[in-house]
Write a protein that holds these residues in place. Structure first.
Motif, PDB file in Angstrom:
ATOM      1  N   GLU A 309      -5.470   4.270   3.609  1.00  0.00           N
ATOM      2  CA  GLU A 309      -6.549   3.279   3.620  1.00  0.00           C
ATOM      3  C   GLU A 309      -6.289   2.168   4.631  1.00  0.00           C
ATOM      4  O   GLU A 309      -7.216   1.677   5.280  1.00  0.00           O
ATOM      5  N   HIS A 310      -5.028   1.754   4.782  1.00  0.00           N
ATOM      6  CA  HIS A 310      -4.702   0.669   5.713  1.00  0.00           C
ATOM      7  C   HIS A 310      -5.026   1.068   7.161  1.00  0.00           C
ATOM      8  O   HIS A 310      -5.561   0.267   7.934  1.00  0.00           O
ATOM      9  N   TYR A 311      -4.687   2.295   7.512  1.00  0.00           N
ATOM     10  CA  TYR A 311      -4.996   2.795   8.845  1.00  0.00           C
ATOM     11  C   TYR A 311      -6.511   2.779   9.068  1.00  0.00           C
ATOM     12  O   TYR A 311      -7.001   2.391  10.130  1.00  0.00           O
ATOM     13  N   LEU A 312      -7.241   3.200   8.041  1.00  0.00           N
ATOM     14  CA  LEU A 312      -8.702   3.248   8.116  1.00  0.00           C
ATOM     15  C   LEU A 312      -9.288   1.861   8.387  1.00  0.00           C
ATOM     16  O   LEU A 312     -10.175   1.702   9.235  1.00  0.00           O
ATOM     17  N   VAL A 313      -8.789   0.843   7.684  1.00  0.00           N
ATOM     18  CA  VAL A 313      -9.299  -0.524   7.844  1.00  0.00           C
ATOM     19  C   VAL A 313      -9.031  -1.034   9.259  1.00  0.00           C
ATOM     20  O   VAL A 313      -9.900  -1.649   9.894  1.00  0.00           O
ATOM     21  N   THR A 314      -7.819  -0.778   9.769  1.00  0.00           N
ATOM     22  CA  THR A 314      -7.476  -1.238  11.120  1.00  0.00           C
ATOM     23  C   THR A 314      -8.326  -0.531  12.170  1.00  0.00           C
ATOM     24  O   THR A 314      -8.829  -1.152  13.118  1.00  0.00           O
TER      25      THR A 314
END
Length: 421
Positions: A309-314
């Motif tokens: 999810e963190h990669y997706l947000v960035t």
């Protein structure tokens, strides 16, 4: 393990201990009592209904190949290990926490005979929360709840505080905030620890009460600095940086993130760096420094695993900057990746957002219909932060205004102002 009633006095509960080891070794009461005391006397000792003198206890333990001194040392060892476990959790020292917890597990069979039984069960609860073992923590919480009437004042405080941490991990921040507020009022002298203040700041930040988050965060930071608690200093600086950003105190936010980057790199805290770089990128974007924002977002992406999810947000944040810069191909490439990863991760939020921007790059008219019909209703239903929704309300208001649909434009401006127009 079943939690027992608290023993009276400050020494290990030798009667229960003698019974435990006697049955473990397969020795009858007659065999153990022979030449030391009568069988009825031993029975009363084992059931803690009769005080026995030290000499009798020592002789019984000796026959069981256990020394009185050894047992008293175990009592001290349990106390020290429990204290050390709490300290290592407060200092966020993962390896040391695991080592001490395993030491306690190795002597867990002795703890019910000590005066530390409830503190140990509370320590297990805190350990499970620390490790993110939510289901185990919930079971432990239920077990402790049944015994809360037997807690001391300090144990009751710890139980309620740990329950607040449990609520934070479950995303029930309003309930956690209410509980922490109650503890703060009731136990002011007990709530000046860095951990308590850090959790207060964390909850206030989650509830978008940035002023309160900054207040408690600064208090926690001072305590952590006095303790030289380096990891928690980094965690608190992250929290402060985010809260300063939301409060538009950009210079302070930038100072926090610069300090974080220097120290996280120095301490080789590689797990924290992607989040630090992302938050610095978000800040630079807020400050309209798009080149710097992209620089930090790219640094964040380079350190992340792609399927989370963190990669997706960035990745989404990068797409938004390219869209704002009217770099159509770069924006399209970013949002296509967001769309694909969002489907893979089951993230409806970012799938809807990616679809909106991809529609916009092809047909703004179609995009705004999709925004109004799909995106905004979903975000309103899921209670997204108001500043997040405001951007899309503004987009729709501007779109309808440009197309001469003033009534619809005003309806979205009213959403932004809370109906004050």
């Amino acid at each position: 393990m079943v939690i027992k009633e608290r023993q009276a006095g400050g020494r290990m509960e030798f009667g229960s201990l003698i019974k435990y080891y006697r049955t473990q070794k397969g020795i009858t009461q007659t065999e153990l009592a022979k030449g030391i005391c009568s069988v009825p006397h031993l029975s009363k000792i084992e059931n803690n209904t009769k005080e026995a003198n030290e000499e009798t206890i020592a002789l019984l333990l000796e026959r069981l190949s256990i020394s009185l001194e050894e047992m008293e040392e175990k009592e001290e060892q349990i106390k020290n290990l429990l204290r050390d476990l709490s300290n290592k959790i407060n200092f966020f020292l993962l390896k040391e926490v695991e080592e001490i917890y395993q030491e306690l597990k190795n002597i867990e069979h002795l703890i019910p005979f000590s005066k530390h039984i409830f503190i140990w069960e509370l320590a297990k609860y805190r350990y499970m929360l620390f490790k993110g073992l939510i289901e185990d923590a919930e079971s432990q919480r239920d077990l402790l709840y049944k015994q809360k009437k037997n807690f001391s004042q300090h144990e009751s405080y710890l139980f309620r505080y740990y329950n607040a941490i449990f609520l934070i991990l479950k995303g029930q921040n309003k309930n956690a905030d209410n509980l922490l507020d109650t503890l703060y009022v009731e136990n002011d002298h007990d709530t000046t620890s860095g951990e308590f203040l850090y959790h207060r700041a964390l909850v206030k930040s989650s509830l978008e009460q940035s002023g309160h988050a900054i207040h408690f965060g600064k208090m926690a930071l001072q305590i952590y600095m006095n303790q030289h608690n380096f990891l928690r200093i980094l965690h608190t600086l992250m929290l402060l940086g985010i809260s300063y950003t939301h409060s538009k105190i950009y210079e302070e936010a930038e100072g926090c993130f610069q300090h974080l980057i220097r120290n996280a790199e120095l301490l080789k805290e590689e797990k924290m760096l992607p989040q630090i770089y992302h938050n610095m990128g978000f800040l630079q974007n807020k400050m309209n420094n798009n080149t710097k924002a992209l620089f930090y977002y790219e640094k964040s992406l380079a350190l992340q695993q792609s399927c989370n999810e963190h990669y997706l947000v960035t990745l989404y944040s990068i797409g938004e900057i390219y869209f704002a810069q009217e770099s159509a191909e770069k924006a399209k490439n970013s949002f296509q990746k967001v769309q694909s990863l969002a489907k893979e991760l089951g993230s409806k939020k970012y799938r809807l957002l990616a679809d909106f921007y991809l529609f916009h790059l092809a047909s703004p008219q179609k995009a705004f219909k999709y925004l109004e019909a799909k995106v905004i209703p979903y975000f309103e239903e899921t209670n997204e932060p108001i500043d997040f929704l405001t951007r899309f309300y503004k987009m729709l208001s501007d779109y309808y205004h440009e197309n001469g649909m003033l009534h619809k434009a005003m309806s979205y401006l009213n959403k932004i102002t809370g109906g004050l127009l």
